[in-house]
Write a protein that holds these residues in place. Structure first.
Motif, PDB file in Angstrom:
ATOM      1  N   GLU A  13      -2.706  12.967   2.185  1.00 26.59           N
ATOM      2  CA  GLU A  13      -3.608  12.564   1.092  1.00 26.59           C
ATOM      3  C   GLU A  13      -3.038  11.389   0.305  1.00 26.59           C
ATOM      4  O   GLU A  13      -3.750  10.457  -0.050  1.00 26.59           O
ATOM      5  CB  GLU A  13      -3.840  13.766   0.175  1.00 26.59           C
ATOM      6  CG  GLU A  13      -4.819  13.455  -0.961  1.00 26.59           C
ATOM      7  CD  GLU A  13      -5.031  14.656  -1.867  1.00 26.59           C
ATOM      8  OE1 GLU A  13      -5.777  14.525  -2.856  1.00 26.59           O
ATOM      9  OE2 GLU A  13      -4.467  15.727  -1.571  1.00 26.59           O
ATOM     10  N   GLY A  14      -1.727  11.443   0.053  1.00 22.52           N
ATOM     11  CA  GLY A  14      -1.094  10.318  -0.644  1.00 22.52           C
ATOM     12  C   GLY A  14      -1.133   9.042   0.177  1.00 22.52           C
ATOM     13  O   GLY A  14      -1.258   7.942  -0.366  1.00 22.52           O
ATOM     14  N   ASP A  15      -1.046   9.194   1.513  1.00 17.92           N
ATOM     15  CA  ASP A  15      -1.117   8.012   2.379  1.00 17.92           C
ATOM     16  C   ASP A  15      -2.500   7.387   2.333  1.00 17.92           C
ATOM     17  O   ASP A  15      -2.639   6.159   2.356  1.00 17.92           O
ATOM     18  CB  ASP A  15      -0.766   8.430   3.807  1.00 17.92           C
ATOM     19  CG  ASP A  15      -0.525   7.239   4.709  1.00 17.92           C
ATOM     20  OD1 ASP A  15       0.365   6.427   4.374  1.00 17.92           O
ATOM     21  OD2 ASP A  15      -1.214   7.108   5.725  1.00 17.92           O
ATOM     22  N   ASN A  16      -3.545   8.221   2.241  1.00 19.23           N
ATOM     23  CA  ASN A  16      -4.907   7.694   2.124  1.00 19.23           C
ATOM     24  C   ASN A  16      -5.100   6.953   0.798  1.00 19.23           C
ATOM     25  O   ASN A  16      -5.770   5.915   0.741  1.00 19.23           O
ATOM     26  CB  ASN A  16      -5.923   8.824   2.253  1.00 19.23           C
ATOM     27  CG  ASN A  16      -5.907   9.445   3.643  1.00 19.23           C
ATOM     28  OD1 ASN A  16      -5.546   8.794   4.616  1.00 19.23           O
ATOM     29  ND2 ASN A  16      -6.283  10.717   3.727  1.00 19.23           N
ATOM     30  N   ILE A  17      -4.503   7.491  -0.259  1.00 21.67           N
ATOM     31  CA  ILE A  17      -4.590   6.813  -1.564  1.00 21.67           C
ATOM     32  C   ILE A  17      -3.878   5.460  -1.505  1.00 21.67           C
ATOM     33  O   ILE A  17      -4.365   4.445  -2.030  1.00 21.67           O
ATOM     34  CB  ILE A  17      -3.999   7.700  -2.671  1.00 21.67           C
ATOM     35  CG1 ILE A  17      -4.831   8.978  -2.835  1.00 21.67           C
ATOM     36  CG2 ILE A  17      -3.920   6.932  -3.988  1.00 21.67           C
ATOM     37  CD1 ILE A  17      -4.264   9.945  -3.836  1.00 21.67           C
ATOM     38  N   ALA A  18      -2.712   5.417  -0.847  1.00 17.02           N
ATOM     39  CA  ALA A  18      -1.983   4.149  -0.712  1.00 17.02           C
ATOM     40  C   ALA A  18      -2.799   3.130   0.072  1.00 17.02           C
ATOM     41  O   ALA A  18      -2.799   1.934  -0.247  1.00 17.02           O
ATOM     42  CB  ALA A  18      -0.644   4.394  -0.029  1.00 17.02           C
ATOM     43  N   CYS A  19      -3.500   3.596   1.108  1.00 13.90           N
ATOM     44  CA  CYS A  19      -4.351   2.689   1.886  1.00 13.90           C
ATOM     45  C   CYS A  19      -5.446   2.088   1.008  1.00 13.90           C
ATOM     46  O   CYS A  19      -5.729   0.889   1.091  1.00 13.90           O
ATOM     47  CB  CYS A  19      -4.956   3.455   3.064  1.00 13.90           C
ATOM     48  SG  CYS A  19      -6.072   2.458   4.085  1.00 13.90           S
ATOM     49  N   ALA A  20      -6.059   2.910   0.148  1.00 16.07           N
ATOM     50  CA  ALA A  20      -7.107   2.416  -0.752  1.00 16.07           C
ATOM     51  C   ALA A  20      -6.543   1.407  -1.755  1.00 16.07           C
ATOM     52  O   ALA A  20      -7.179   0.395  -2.073  1.00 16.07           O
ATOM     53  CB  ALA A  20      -7.769   3.577  -1.470  1.00 16.07           C
ATOM     54  N   VAL A  21      -5.322   1.674  -2.251  1.00 14.47           N
ATOM     55  CA  VAL A  21      -4.702   0.757  -3.209  1.00 14.47           C
ATOM     56  C   VAL A  21      -4.414  -0.589  -2.550  1.00 14.47           C
ATOM     57  O   VAL A  21      -4.698  -1.658  -3.108  1.00 14.47           O
ATOM     58  CB  VAL A  21      -3.414   1.380  -3.781  1.00 14.47           C
ATOM     59  CG1 VAL A  21      -2.637   0.347  -4.604  1.00 14.47           C
ATOM     60  CG2 VAL A  21      -3.740   2.589  -4.638  1.00 14.47           C
ATOM     61  N   PHE A  22      -3.835  -0.584  -1.350  1.00 12.53           N
ATOM     62  CA  PHE A  22      -3.536  -1.837  -0.649  1.00 12.53           C
ATOM     63  C   PHE A  22      -4.821  -2.606  -0.331  1.00 12.53           C
ATOM     64  O   PHE A  22      -4.857  -3.835  -0.426  1.00 12.53           O
ATOM     65  CB  PHE A  22      -2.766  -1.549   0.636  1.00 12.53           C
ATOM     66  CG  PHE A  22      -1.288  -1.378   0.433  1.00 12.53           C
ATOM     67  CD1 PHE A  22      -0.485  -2.479   0.180  1.00 12.53           C
ATOM     68  CD2 PHE A  22      -0.701  -0.126   0.484  1.00 12.53           C
ATOM     69  CE1 PHE A  22       0.880  -2.327  -0.004  1.00 12.53           C
ATOM     70  CE2 PHE A  22       0.664   0.027   0.298  1.00 12.53           C
ATOM     71  CZ  PHE A  22       1.466  -1.072   0.049  1.00 12.53           C
ATOM     72  N   ALA A  23      -5.868  -1.895   0.058  1.00 12.91           N
ATOM     73  CA  ALA A  23      -7.134  -2.561   0.356  1.00 12.91           C
ATOM     74  C   ALA A  23      -7.723  -3.209  -0.887  1.00 12.91           C
ATOM     75  O   ALA A  23      -8.262  -4.324  -0.831  1.00 12.91           O
ATOM     76  CB  ALA A  23      -8.122  -1.569   0.957  1.00 12.91           C
ATOM     77  N   THR A  24      -7.604  -2.538  -2.035  1.00 10.23           N
ATOM     78  CA  THR A  24      -8.119  -3.097  -3.291  1.00 10.23           C
ATOM     79  C   THR A  24      -7.346  -4.345  -3.701  1.00 10.23           C
ATOM     80  O   THR A  24      -7.927  -5.357  -4.106  1.00 10.23           O
ATOM     81  CB  THR A  24      -8.048  -2.044  -4.404  1.00 10.23           C
ATOM     82  OG1 THR A  24      -8.784  -0.873  -4.015  1.00 10.23           O
ATOM     83  CG2 THR A  24      -8.625  -2.588  -5.696  1.00 10.23           C
ATOM     84  N   VAL A  25      -6.020  -4.253  -3.600  1.00 12.14           N
ATOM     85  CA  VAL A  25      -5.195  -5.412  -3.943  1.00 12.14           C
ATOM     86  C   VAL A  25      -5.511  -6.587  -3.021  1.00 12.14           C
ATOM     87  O   VAL A  25      -5.616  -7.743  -3.459  1.00 12.14           O
ATOM     88  CB  VAL A  25      -3.704  -5.036  -3.871  1.00 12.14           C
ATOM     89  CG1 VAL A  25      -2.832  -6.284  -4.019  1.00 12.14           C
ATOM     90  CG2 VAL A  25      -3.360  -4.021  -4.949  1.00 12.14           C
ATOM     91  N   TRP A  26      -5.664  -6.321  -1.730  1.00 13.19           N
ATOM     92  CA  TRP A  26      -5.972  -7.386  -0.771  1.00 13.19           C
ATOM     93  C   TRP A  26      -7.320  -8.036  -1.091  1.00 13.19           C
ATOM     94  O   TRP A  26      -7.446  -9.262  -1.054  1.00 13.19           O
ATOM     95  CB  TRP A  26      -6.000  -6.794   0.636  1.00 13.19           C
ATOM     96  CG  TRP A  26      -6.258  -7.800   1.716  1.00 13.19           C
ATOM     97  CD1 TRP A  26      -5.333  -8.564   2.362  1.00 13.19           C
ATOM     98  CD2 TRP A  26      -7.531  -8.151   2.280  1.00 13.19           C
ATOM     99  NE1 TRP A  26      -5.945  -9.383   3.290  1.00 13.19           N
ATOM    100  CE2 TRP A  26      -7.295  -9.151   3.258  1.00 13.19           C
ATOM    101  CE3 TRP A  26      -8.828  -7.724   2.068  1.00 13.19           C
ATOM    102  CZ2 TRP A  26      -8.311  -9.722   4.012  1.00 13.19           C
ATOM    103  CZ3 TRP A  26      -9.851  -8.300   2.810  1.00 13.19           C
ATOM    104  CH2 TRP A  26      -9.595  -9.278   3.771  1.00 13.19           C
TER     105      TRP A  26
END
Length: 448
Positions: free
Chosen positions: A324-337
């Motif tokens: 679940e934390g890995d999915n949140i990190a993916c969303a954060v990186f996508a937003t920053v990108w």
């Protein structure tokens, strides 16, 4: 003194550190160096740029070939045969230096006189390589100024220094600054502009300010190559970085994937930098590639942490990073990108919208070329040519009209020796009789 008036300052005692008295110096008009406007020698110049050669971005220089028109008033020589000026070394003539030229050659110098107005001058063809200072902050969505700088030197006969109080440059009111049609796969050329400067005493001659004339050749860079070969490729590499989230946490291939992409991005950045001069400012391209490298660096660190601190109960490993934390990190990186690319797009859009304003700041557009543009249908708004001036004012093809022109040169019978004696009377009659209106050169477009 910079202006008339007075200057007051206190005198302080060196031991008491207190003010002893105040001295006031008055500046009278006769103490100020003034310019004799009545006897000022005005040198009128104009350019006709024939060809702009290779623009060397790395060396910050360009080559050009142009006609230079130089004219000044001289009542003593204006009514004499202009052919005498070529071999004469006693008439007044300014020595003009090309300040920013690495190398140049002057040829085909033709003198001219205008007795009615008292002017003499010459037209010379100049070819050389000139050094410029490119402003690359908006590269590759930038507009650049290719400058040719003229500086007055000494008078050739008397060796008199032509400083600003004796002679100054002026833009010619009789010759417009003309840019002939140019062909370049990397740049779009704009209308010529000019500036008049005075050097400071430090950069002048013998502590005197010298007059300068600067011709500006504005160019707009074609950015399509950089968008397709650098921006798009970098964007694809960044999107490949998200493949790390398709691998399970704790998989060592995560680190290997991000490390490989980071090395590829670093090599790509170095390759792109080889085509740019070593300047201290960051271009728009530099900012984008640095942000891409930082994105891969942070993503690589997270990939290492996801392997080291992964939560894997199937092997008895307790960690901080879960699915679940890995999915949140993916969303954060996508937003920053996504946000970083929105900001990049805004900067690019702003740079493109300001290019014509930057061209307008390069110098003045002379009135003669402005009138020619408007007569040719080219739109000039706020002193800046709108659109492509070469596309708007295209040259006319007169091939068919020239083929219909019949003259004595095109009559093969008149060139044959037997017919020369037999038809001498016919040729005389043909020369004396006027040609039909449809077959004269006066009917060609643009003929005068």
């Amino acid at each position: 003194w910079g202006s008339l008036g007075s200057l007051s300052f206190p005198i302080v005692h060196p031991d008491l550190h207190s003010e002893v008295m105040t001295v006031e110096i008055k500046v009278e008009p006769e103490d100020v160096e003034t310019m004799d406007i009545e006897h000022l020698k005005r040198i009128f110049v104009a350019f006709r740029v024939i060809q702009v050669g290779h623009i060397k971005l790395l060396e910050q220089s360009f080559s050009a070939r142009f006609d230079l028109f130089v004219e000044w008033q001289d009542w003593e020589w204006c009514d004499k045969d202009f052919k005498l000026l070529k071999d004469d070394d006693t008439h007044w003539e300014p020595n003009i230096r090309f300040s920013n030229a690495d190398d140049y050659d002057i040829k085909d110098k033709i003198y001219m006189t205008w007795p009615a107005c008292g002017f003499i001058g010459y037209r010379a063809t100049v070819q050389g390589e000139f050094r410029v200072n490119f402003d690359l902050r908006n590269f590759p969505f930038d507009a650049q100024k290719l400058a040719i700088q003229l500086t007055l030197g000494r008078e050739k006969t008397t060796n008199t220094l032509l400083h600003r109080d004796i002679a100054q440059f002026r833009d010619s009111a009789n010759h417009p600054n003309i840019l002939m049609e140019q062909f370049s796969a990397e740049y779009t050329f704009r209308a010529l502009r000019y500036n008049l400067y005075e050097t400071s005493p430090l950069t002048g001659v013998e502590g005197r300010s010298m007059s300068q004339y600067e011709l500006c050749i504005p160019v707009l860079r074609h950015y399509g190559y950089y968008v397709t070969n650098i921006y798009c490729v970098s964007m694809v590499l960044e999107l490949l970085g998200f493949l790390v989230f398709f691998l399970k946490i704790g998989d060592p291939n995560r680190v290997m994937l991000e490390a490989t992409l980071l090395v590829v991005m670093a090599a790509f950045k170095l390759q792109a930098s080889n085509d740019l001069p070593r300047v201290t400012v960051l271009t728009l391209l530099d900012k984008y590639t640095l942000c891409a490298g930082l994105f891969f660096f942070v993503l690589s660190i997270y990939s290492g942490m996801s392997v080291r601190y992964a939560y894997a109960p199937q092997i008895g490993q307790e960690g901080l990073i879960t699915e679940e934390g890995d999915n949140i990190a993916c969303a954060v990186f996508a937003t920053v990108w996504l946000l970083s690319h929105i900001i990049c797009f805004i900067q690019i859009r702003q740079g493109l919208s300001e290019r014509l304003q930057v061209v307008g700041s390069f110098g003045e557009l002379d009135d003669q070329i402005t009138n020619l543009f408007r007569a040719s249908g080219v739109v000039v708004k706020d002193g800046v040519v709108q659109g492509d001036m070469f596309q708007t004012s295209q040259k006319k093809c007169v091939t068919q009209a020239a083929l219909s022109d019949v003259s004595e040169y095109g009559n093969r019978e008149s060139w044959e020796l037997p017919a020369r004696a037999t038809h001498a009377g016919d040729r005389k009659t043909r020369r004396e009789s006027p040609s039909p209106p449809s077959t004269t050169l006066a009917t060609l477009p643009g003929a005068s």
